[in-house]
Write a protein that holds these residues in place. Structure first.
Motif, short mmCIF file in Angstrom:
data_model
loop_
_atom_site.label_atom_id
_atom_site.label_comp_id
_atom_site.label_asym_id
_atom_site.label_seq_id
_atom_site.Cartn_x
_atom_site.Cartn_y
_atom_site.Cartn_z
N ALA A 48 0.89 -1.16 -0.08
CA ALA A 48 0.08 -0.08 -0.06
C ALA A 48 0.91 1.32 0.02
N LEU A 49 2.23 1.22 0.01
CA LEU A 49 2.93 2.38 0.08
C LEU A 49 2.70 3.25 -1.47
N PRO A 50 2.55 4.33 -1.29
CA PRO A 50 2.43 5.30 -2.56
C PRO A 50 3.54 4.97 -3.17
N GLY A 51 3.39 4.89 -4.67
CA GLY A 51 4.21 4.85 -5.79
C GLY A 51 5.11 3.65 -5.83
N ILE A 52 4.80 2.78 -4.95
CA ILE A 52 5.64 1.37 -4.91
C ILE A 52 5.60 0.64 -6.39
N ARG A 53 6.33 -0.19 -6.82
CA ARG A 53 6.23 -0.70 -7.98
C ARG A 53 6.56 -2.27 -7.85
N THR A 95 12.05 -3.29 -2.28
CA THR A 95 11.10 -2.48 -2.70
C THR A 95 11.65 -1.70 -3.94
N MET A 96 10.85 -1.69 -4.84
CA MET A 96 11.20 -0.77 -5.82
C MET A 96 9.98 0.45 -6.30
N PHE A 97 10.95 1.52 -6.70
CA PHE A 97 10.15 2.89 -6.93
C PHE A 97 10.63 3.62 -8.26
N ASP A 98 9.90 4.20 -8.84
CA ASP A 98 10.25 4.83 -10.05
C ASP A 98 11.45 6.01 -9.98
N SER A 99 11.48 6.76 -8.93
CA SER A 99 12.56 7.67 -8.50
C SER A 99 12.93 7.69 -6.99
N ARG A 100 13.86 8.65 -6.73
CA ARG A 100 14.17 8.73 -5.26
C ARG A 100 12.91 9.71 -4.60
N ALA A 134 11.01 8.98 -1.41
CA ALA A 134 10.80 9.84 -0.36
C ALA A 134 9.31 9.72 0.06
N GLU A 135 8.52 10.09 -1.06
CA GLU A 135 7.10 10.08 -0.68
C GLU A 135 6.68 8.99 0.21
N ALA A 136 7.01 7.62 -0.47
CA ALA A 136 6.71 6.56 0.34
C ALA A 136 7.19 6.30 1.86
N LEU A 137 8.34 7.07 2.05
CA LEU A 137 9.04 7.02 3.24
C LEU A 137 8.38 8.14 4.32
N GLU A 138 7.72 9.05 3.86
CA GLU A 138 6.95 10.05 4.68
C GLU A 138 5.50 9.64 4.90
#
Length: 117
Positions: free
Chosen positions: A34-39, A62-67, A71-75
């Motif tokens: 459910a993390l935002p931006g998670i790929r 975990t994979m994301f499109d960008s840093r 950062a958004e997911a971590l917050e």
């Protein structure tokens, strides 16, 4: 792509291996997904290692499109919920967790798989 990995260095309490895996699957995986931006979310469980190598019974990848997406997911609120829920997992684990962030090579054209033409 950005890959963030959590290395669980240590040992799962004896006899708690199945409960540990079950807790990951039933409690934590839905939060991580459910993390935002998670790929992508991958959980890797160790089956063997070199003699003398550190013990990592689990690695979370975990994979994301960008840093920025990372950062958004971590917050995000769900990340803080998962951190709180992780305390239940740590009750079955002796050791510590450390995180690493990697940049996934985008130009894979130079890599070849042996035996593939």
């Amino acid at each position: 792509m950005i890959i963030r990995q959590a290395f669980f260095e240590g040992t799962i309490h004896a006899g708690k291996e199945a409960a540990f895996r079950g807790y990951v699957a039933e409690t934590l995986m839905p939060m991580w997904l459910a993390l935002p931006g998670i790929r992508e979310v991958r959980v890797l469980y160790n089956i063997e290692r070199d003699d003398g190598a550190p013990t990592y019974p689990m690695v979370l990848s975990t994979m994301f499109d960008s840093r920025e997406a990372l950062a958004e997911a971590l917050e995000s609120p769900v990340r803080y919920e998962s951190r709180e829920a992780t305390k239940g997992l740590l009750a079955m684990f002796d050791g510590h967790i450390h995180h690493h962030v990697f940049d996934l090579a985008q130009d894979q054209s130079t890599f070849r798989i042996w035996g593939v033409v």
